[in-house]
Design an enzyme around this catalytic site. Structure first.
Site, PDB file in Angstrom:
ATOM      1  N   HIS A  46       0.816  -1.216   0.000  1.00 42.53           N
ATOM      2  CA  HIS A  46       0.000   0.000   0.000  1.00 42.53           C
ATOM      3  C   HIS A  46       0.847   1.263   0.000  1.00 42.53           C
ATOM      4  O   HIS A  46       0.461   2.265  -0.602  1.00 42.53           O
ATOM      5  CB  HIS A  46      -1.007  -0.047   1.136  1.00 42.53           C
ATOM      6  CG  HIS A  46      -1.995  -1.142   0.912  1.00 42.53           C
ATOM      7  ND1 HIS A  46      -2.953  -1.036  -0.056  1.00 42.53           N
ATOM      8  CD2 HIS A  46      -2.110  -2.366   1.442  1.00 42.53           C
ATOM      9  CE1 HIS A  46      -3.642  -2.162  -0.088  1.00 42.53           C
ATOM     10  NE2 HIS A  46      -3.152  -2.988   0.822  1.00 42.53           N
ATOM     11  N   GLU A  68     -11.286 -10.523  -6.022  1.00 42.58           N
ATOM     12  CA  GLU A  68      -9.864 -10.510  -5.645  1.00 42.58           C
ATOM     13  C   GLU A  68      -9.475 -11.714  -4.799  1.00 42.58           C
ATOM     14  O   GLU A  68      -8.343 -11.837  -4.355  1.00 42.58           O
ATOM     15  CB  GLU A  68      -9.487  -9.199  -4.960  1.00 42.58           C
ATOM     16  CG  GLU A  68     -10.408  -8.762  -3.843  1.00 42.58           C
ATOM     17  CD  GLU A  68     -10.050  -7.391  -3.275  1.00 42.58           C
ATOM     18  OE1 GLU A  68      -8.991  -6.843  -3.592  1.00 42.58           O
ATOM     19  OE2 GLU A  68     -10.854  -6.869  -2.487  1.00 42.58           O
ATOM     20  N   ASP A  83      -4.667  -8.170  -5.028  1.00 38.45           N
ATOM     21  CA  ASP A  83      -4.937  -9.248  -4.079  1.00 38.45           C
ATOM     22  C   ASP A  83      -5.141 -10.577  -4.782  1.00 38.45           C
ATOM     23  O   ASP A  83      -4.746 -11.616  -4.260  1.00 38.45           O
ATOM     24  CB  ASP A  83      -6.166  -8.910  -3.227  1.00 38.45           C
ATOM     25  CG  ASP A  83      -5.785  -7.992  -2.079  1.00 38.45           C
ATOM     26  OD1 ASP A  83      -4.785  -8.300  -1.402  1.00 38.45           O
ATOM     27  OD2 ASP A  83      -6.445  -6.974  -1.871  1.00 38.45           O
ATOM     28  N   CYS A  88      -9.224  -2.945 -11.442  1.00 35.83           N
ATOM     29  CA  CYS A  88      -8.672  -1.786 -10.739  1.00 35.83           C
ATOM     30  C   CYS A  88      -7.371  -2.081  -9.992  1.00 35.83           C
ATOM     31  O   CYS A  88      -6.904  -1.263  -9.220  1.00 35.83           O
ATOM     32  CB  CYS A  88      -9.716  -1.206  -9.782  1.00 35.83           C
ATOM     33  SG  CYS A  88     -10.196  -2.355  -8.491  1.00 35.83           S
TER      34      CYS A  88
HETATM   35  C1  PEP Z   1      -6.578  -4.956  -5.528  1.00 36.00           C
HETATM   36  O1  PEP Z   1      -6.478  -5.794  -4.638  1.00 36.00           O
HETATM   37  O2  PEP Z   1      -6.221  -5.151  -6.705  1.00 36.00           O
HETATM   38  C2  PEP Z   1      -7.145  -3.635  -5.233  1.00 36.00           C
HETATM   39  C3  PEP Z   1      -7.358  -2.760  -6.188  1.00 36.00           C
HETATM   40  O3  PEP Z   1      -7.383  -3.338  -3.936  1.00 36.00           O
HETATM   41  P1  PEP Z   1      -6.253  -2.887  -2.879  1.00 36.00           P
HETATM   42  O4  PEP Z   1      -4.988  -2.699  -3.656  1.00 36.00           O
HETATM   43  O5  PEP Z   1      -6.775  -1.663  -2.269  1.00 36.00           O
HETATM   44  O6  PEP Z   1      -6.216  -4.051  -1.953  1.00 36.00           O
HETATM   45 MG    MG Z   2      -7.528  -5.521  -2.785  1.00 37.36          MG
END
Ligand code: PEP
Ligand code: MG
Length: 596
Positions: free
Chosen positions: A199, A441, A465, A512
């Site tokens: 993150h 995910e 994920d 995404c």
């Molecule tokens: C993902 O897991 O691809 C996603 C977009 O969510 P995050 O990165 O916030 O876990």
């Molecule tokens: Mg995610």
């Protein structure tokens, strides 16, 4: 150039996570300081559990110290007694028994109980004359910090306090750290740990701060104030660069800026293939403040608003009004384009000391995202109320993260329905036709996507994920980062399956994860039939440029060849060839710097 520690040039290579070149002074950030801001009372029935939590944290700390001691190199063995001292401190009744007694008698949280014990020990130490022994209080504090960190209730010195233009050098940065970065001051950051989709990395991209992670032990080689060059596009870090190297990188910096501004124009053109297929290109954001940047880069809406950072920013859980105000503004600024607000994905590496997530042995597989929300319906409902209330101010969609099967979808929709009825009773308006979708995910969601499709308005594939869970590779672990492969045939097949299921069910499918912003992935995703790509704002012009160079028909032909490959590296090789022939005018170096 201002005075700085001199030294020999050292070069490092880590994982490039956020493009851009910066040249500046290093600021070492010690993330070991843990401040406990909260005392809270615990119920009678929780007391024994709290004592157990403390004991577990203590045991874990002993284990960690023993590990350090066992791995000490021979030349350091003579210092092993320090580790023994730390183990002894933990055995001391003033440290451990006193904390347990405080929990039992005062019925307060373990962190606060430990803090009290340390204060008592500090008071005793102030009465000691011998300066050497007096100094040993730091060992008590060191041990306490380790236990506190194990307890999980950590609150550290804020990066917002840094008031110089510097490059942050840290062992690790938490989402809480990156969310409090002072953008005007922090030029970039480098860390020992972390991976491409950790993150901190994702947030660095959103903040447009060049960053390199996974440098293993770079913090041990950088001195405070020394000069660094960080190339967030290639992952190179240079400590003590000489003047020639500085000039070379300044020139590259200029070239990159020129390239960026030339491509920025692309952002405002539609993302349409040469044969007329239109893809929606939207932005991933973490903060309200990013909406304008998203628009400036040509985002046709917000495809993923990660809402957890409002919960991480402040000292307490935000109120419905605070959330509502934030969501309302996002909806208004981006209107008439849509914003997909994802309900909070707390847990994993996003941790708030004010939410009872506790320290979990395996956080990525633990109480995270929708699991936490279903367990804490009160907190969840507050967020849903705020989202629904904001829905009359623009085009709002809701999205639920980490769905693993139908039961969660049904439970979630039931709660959403209850919230709608509550708002009705209170006479509060909301968009009755609001679309509610789910993130795909977790691999189990892929397997039952046909079942889920009947109960949801859209899918959004979260590849960050999905890759982590499907390939069993911790997305934040630098030791296995090389195995984190978007081009693994298993991942490509999963995406294909989800898209096919969505098409058959007549629902839209977005993507995404970071793959959406990787120029090497674009033609595959377009050819598969993904309707929407949502990515970091900065990458939008490049992705649009690529989409505008693709012929859907040709890309579909290439796709068959891609799916015949059997390993991730074979896919990658082929993809590189295809992309190079697709967009010959794109400088390869910048293609890489922008995610490839
Ligand atoms: C993902 O897991 O691809 C996603 C977009 O969510 P995050 O990165 O916030 O876990
Ligand atoms: Mg995610």
């Amino acid at each position: 150039m201002s005075e700085r520690p001199a030294g020999k040039l050292k070069k490092w290579k880590g994982i490039a996570v956020s493009p851009g070149i910066v040249i500046g002074k290093a600021r070492l950030v010690d993330r070991s300081r843990v401040k406990i801001l909260y005392q809270y009372l615990i119920g009678e029935h929780q007391v024994i559990k709290e004592v157990d939590r403390f004991k577990e944290a203590l045991e874990a700390a002993k284990q960690q110290i023993n590990d350090i001691k066992n791995k000490m190199p021979d030349q350091l063995k003579k210092h092993a007694f320090i580790m023994d001292t730390h183990l002894m401190i933990m055995e001391d009744s003033m440290f451990s028994t006193a904390s347990i007694n405080t929990i039992l008698q005062e019925k307060i949280n373990a962190e606060w109980a430990l803090k009290k014990s340390v204060q008592d020990i500090e008071t005793l130490f102030t009465q000691i004359e011998d300066p050497y022994i007096k100094e040993r209080i730091v060992d008590v504090q060191y041990v306490a910090e380790r236990v506190l960190r194990n307890l999980g209730g950590k609150e550290q010195e804020s990066l917002s306090e840094i008031n110089e233009r510097v490059i942050i050098v840290a062992h690790e940065l938490s989402p809480g750290d990156t969310s409090s970065i002072n953008i005007g001051k922090i030029m970039g950051f480098i860390t020992d740990v972390g991976g491409r989709t950790s993150h901190a990395a994702i947030m660095a991209q959103s903040l447009k701060i060049p960053a390199v992670v996974g440098l293993e032990n770079v913090t041990q080689h950088v001195q405070e104030g020394c000069l660094l060059i960080v190339d967030g596009g290639t992952g190179e870090v240079m400590i003590h660069p000489d003047d020639d190297l500085i000039i070379q990188y300044q020139e590259r910096q200029l070239r990159q800026e020129k390239f960026d501004s030339s491509i920025l124009r692309m952002g405002h053109l539609p993302a349409e293939t040469t044969d007329g297929h239109r893809i929606a290109v939207r932005a991933n954001i973490e903060f309200l403040e990013e909406v304008t940047a998203a628009k400036d880069h040509g985002a046709e809406g917000i495809g993923l608003y990660r809402t957890e950072f409002l919960y991480l920013r402040g000292p307490r859980v935000p109120t419905e009004e605070e959330l509502f105000e934030d969501y309302k503004q996002v909806a208004e600024i981006i209107a008439p384009n849509p914003v997909t607000i994802r309900t909070m994905d707390m847990g994993g590496d996003r941790f708030s000391s004010d939410l009872s997530l506790g320290k979990q042995p395996n956080p990525a597989l633990g109480l995270r995202a929708i699991r936490f929300c279903l367990r804490e319906p009160k907190i969840f409902k507050t967020q849903l109320r705020a989202i629904l209330r904001a829905s009359v101010f623009g085009k709002v969609q809701i999205m639920f993260p980490m769905i693993s099967g139908l039961q969660e979808v049904l439970d979630t929709r039931r709660i959403l329905q209850e919230v709608m009825e509550e708002l009705d009773r209170g006479g509060l308006p909301f968009d009755r036709n609001i679309k509610a979708g789910i993130m795909i995910e977790v691999p189990s969601a892929v397997a039952v996507a046909d079942i889920l499709a009947k109960h949801t308005d859209f899918f959004s594939i979260g590849t960050n994920d999905l890759i982590q869970y499907a390939l069993a590779i911790d997305r934040g672990n630098e030791h296995v980062a090389f195995m984190y492969q978007p081009f693994h045939p298993a991942i490509l097949r999963m995406i294909r399956q989800v898209v096919e299921v969505a098409k058959a069910a007549g629902i839209k499918v977005a993507l995404c994860g970071e793959m959406a912003g990787d120029p090497l992935c674009t033609f595959i995703l377009v050819a598969l039939g993904v309707n929407e790509l949502s990515l970091n704002p900065g990458g939008i012009p490049m992705i649009k440029k690529i989409i505008r160079s693709i012929s859907m028909e040709k890309a579909k032909g290439d796709l068959e060849e891609i799916f015949r490959q059997q390993t991730a590296s074979a896919v990658l090789e082929l993809v590189k060839q295809k992309v190079e022939s697709l967009i010959p005018d794109v400088d390869k170096q910048f293609l890489l710097a922008n995610g490839g």
